[in-house]
Motif scaffolding. Structure first.
Motif, mmCIF file in Angstrom:
data_model
loop_
_atom_site.group_PDB
_atom_site.id
_atom_site.type_symbol
_atom_site.label_atom_id
_atom_site.label_comp_id
_atom_site.label_asym_id
_atom_site.label_seq_id
_atom_site.Cartn_x
_atom_site.Cartn_y
_atom_site.Cartn_z
ATOM 1 N N GLU A 23 1.010 -1.100 -0.139
ATOM 2 C CA GLU A 23 0.188 0.031 -0.082
ATOM 3 C C GLU A 23 0.861 1.157 -0.007
ATOM 4 N N VAL A 26 2.076 2.009 -3.333
ATOM 5 C CA VAL A 26 0.977 2.560 -4.322
ATOM 6 C C VAL A 26 0.819 4.028 -4.010
ATOM 7 N N ARG A 27 0.923 4.357 -2.841
ATOM 8 C CA ARG A 27 1.015 5.966 -2.314
ATOM 9 C C ARG A 27 1.961 6.551 -3.115
ATOM 10 N N LEU A 30 1.166 7.174 -6.614
ATOM 11 C CA LEU A 30 0.159 8.165 -6.821
ATOM 12 C C LEU A 30 0.886 9.579 -6.706
ATOM 13 N N PRO A 37 -2.265 11.247 -2.440
ATOM 14 C CA PRO A 37 -2.882 9.900 -2.004
ATOM 15 C C PRO A 37 -3.954 10.081 -0.606
ATOM 16 N N LEU A 42 -8.868 8.972 -3.118
ATOM 17 C CA LEU A 42 -7.773 8.189 -3.228
ATOM 18 C C LEU A 42 -7.223 7.521 -1.670
ATOM 19 N N ASP A 44 -8.636 5.024 0.164
ATOM 20 C CA ASP A 44 -8.836 3.599 0.087
ATOM 21 C C ASP A 44 -7.986 3.025 -0.998
ATOM 22 N N THR A 45 -7.626 3.894 -1.942
ATOM 23 C CA THR A 45 -6.997 3.266 -3.351
ATOM 24 C C THR A 45 -5.735 2.230 -3.024
ATOM 25 N N ARG A 48 -7.231 -0.827 -2.078
ATOM 26 C CA ARG A 48 -7.955 -1.623 -3.417
ATOM 27 C C ARG A 48 -6.777 -2.127 -4.242
ATOM 28 N N VAL A 49 -5.709 -1.420 -4.647
ATOM 29 C CA VAL A 49 -4.931 -1.762 -5.663
ATOM 30 C C VAL A 49 -4.131 -3.066 -5.132
#
Length: 203
Positions: A23, A26-27, A30, A37, A42, A44-45, A48-49
């Motif tokens: 996670e 992913v941040r 972003l 983020p 965003l 919860d993105t 989810r990713v």
């Protein structure tokens, strides 16, 4: 089957980053893309990713031998082509990690044993849910069936559109790539290749 395991490594759970590390990565992406983020849409993105990646790349956790291990010998003497065509799949390009969307056509010539038809689709799913090149995926499917079932021959054709061509770079939408792999009797006899191609095209 050792060759399959060697050439198509599966994920080792102890080597995987933690959910939090995934996670956090992913941040970072972003932020690198230019977004925040921490904004509401965003928040919860990253979770989810990470969850989506577990599903999209679940093929690393699966072994084709487990799928192909069960066969049927009651075939009433049938020894001609078994073809499953137009099997849809989604994969991801290993160079840009964007989708590959296509259809696979798989045939084999039985040698006393046959597979459940759904097993062929499952093998495509296993290799599709890994980072791939289309060329490698075509060969992997053929070799997995050939090594496990030991038929007289295997034929695989994949027709796919690569989003790395459609969404970026030259941006040519609708262009597809066709790849084939033949083993055994299909490789040795061009007439069998022609018959396979004709059956795939429905002639």
């Amino acid at each position: 089957m050792d060759a399959i395991v060697k050439n198509f490594p599966q994920a080792v759970e102890s080597d995987r980053p933690s959910q939090k590390e995934a996670e956090d990565a992913v941040r970072v992406l972003l932020r690198w893309a230019g977004d925040d983020p921490q904004r509401e849409g965003l928040l919860d993105t990253p979770a989810r990713v990470a969850k989506a990646y577990r599903e999209l790349f679940s093929g690393y956790d699966l072994n084709p031998e487990d799928v192909l291990g069960r066969t049927f010998e009651e075939v009433a003497g049938y020894d001609d082509i078994v073809l499953v065509r137009d099997i849809p799949f989604y994969s991801h390009c290993e160079h840009h990690m964007v989708p590959i969307i296509g259809k696979a056509h798989v045939a084999y010539l039985p040698n006393g044993r046959v597979l459940g038809l759904s097993k062929i689709a499952r093998v495509i799913e296993i290799f599709g849910r890994r980072l791939q090149t289309q060329e490698a995926m075509t060969a992997q499917i053929a070799n997995a069936i050939d090594d496990t079932l030991r038929p007289r021959g295997v034929a695989v054709m994949i027709d796919a559109e690569h989003m790395c061509m459609a969404m970026r770079g030259v941006q040519k939408q609708g262009s597809t790539t066709l790849t084939t792999t033949f083993t055994g009797a299909f490789k040795a006899d061009p007439a069998e290749q022609v018959r396979f191609m004709s059956m795939v095209r429905g002639r």
